[in-house]
Design a protein around this motif. Structure first.
Motif: not given
Length: 312
Positions: A12-15, A197-200, A293-294
């Motif tokens: 769910g992070i956008g890969k 990839l990481c996300l807030e 995140t941004n």
């Protein structure tokens, strides 16, 4: 030869979107690295890229396996290696993309021959898990206190697989990987440039819930009905139905939960799985970490493309 760009990270992070945008920029083709997207008839529930999303970008190892067929990490890693080499030979740049930690480790560290899948052992362990997962978890804790830290009691597949390796070889999963690291003759592996990839946290959880709702609205329930019908008509076990969401949809179809509860359970279980993936990748060698995140997928793709153009 340039290293192969590899995009990894939790679910769910956008890969998928990033990989497609990147492929358009570097004349690439995408190679899937996902333990569930390999299956046919499960495109919605496993979030396989749609035809419109893929556009002109060719994808490999997506939706190619029957849902009743199992696959080992060793077999999958060999497919990724062969596919990546063929893509390079054809004049394109392979981009490996996915969140399957064990498959990624197979690419970077290799998989032991002795840890091949044993269907009979696995079937017995799956039945034992269904009877009492707590006992199974406690067994793994005694056998491999290090590995059990990254295995959640609700993760049937990983828990069963860990005990399958031990029962088949007599060696714990952690010991297997340690032996592999110290092996004088290294197994064949690809030269990767890995981007994590990481996300807030809150943004990530909201994305997971939004995606789950979209998948339910786009036919996930109907897809599950088709798989149930396939299972009944062919009298086959479908291990793929143990994936997050499908089990819960079956409960919904049996009127055990309502749709609102269904969405919340899927969101929570997916989030738990994402956290496990995050912990897994903390133990892997990463070349570059990108906080998205941004950062839009196109902007991230442009940054990676510029970096890739400078690689030798």
């Amino acid at each position: 030869m340039k290293k192969i760009l590899t995009i990894i990270g939790p679910t769910g992070i956008g890969k998928t979107t990033l990989s497609i945008e990147l492929a358009k920029l570097i004349n690439g083709q995408v190679v899937g690295l996902d333990s569930r997207q390999i299956y046919k008839g499960m495109s919605i529930g496993t979030a396989q890229p749609t035809e419109s999303e893929m556009g002109s970008v060719k994808h490999h190892l997506i939706g190619f396996r029957e849902p009743w067929e199992s696959i080992s990490a060793g077999e999958y890693s060999e497919m990724v290696m062969i596919t990546s080499k063929n893509i390079t030979k054809s004049g394109f740049n392979p981009i490996i993309s996915g969140g399957a930690g064990l498959y990624y480790r197979a690419l970077t560290k290799g998989i032991f021959d002795k840890s091949a899948t044993n269907i009979d052992v696995r079937s017995k362990l799956e039945n034992e898990y269904d009877l009492n997962p707590i006992i199974m978890y406690e067994k793994l804790k005694k056998i491999d206190p290090q590995y059990v830290k990254i295995v959640h009691i609700n993760n049937k597949k990983r828990l069963v697989r860990a005990l399958e390796i031990y029962q088949t070889t007599g060696i714990s999963p952690s010991k297997h990987f340690e032996n592999q690291k110290n092996k004088k003759i290294k197994p064949e592996k690809l030269s990767l440039f890995t981007i994590y990839l990481c996300l807030e946290r809150e943004t990530h959880r909201k994305r997971i819930r939004s995606r789950a709702l979209e998948m339910l609205d786009n036919g996930w329930i109907e897809e599950t009905k088709s798989l149930i019908k396939m299972r009944e008509e062919n009298s086959r076990a479908l291990p793929a139905l143990n994936s997050i969401g499908y089990e819960q949809i079956i409960n919904f179809l049996n009127r055990e939960i309502n749709k609102e509860t269904l969405l919340e359970i899927i969101t929570n279980k997916t989030w738990q799985y994402a956290r496990k993936q995050i912990n897994w990748f903390k133990n892997e060698d990463i070349d570059l970490t990108i906080n998205v995140t941004n950062l839009g997928s196109l902007s991230a793709a442009n940054c990676i493309s510029d970096l890739y153009s400078e690689m030798k």
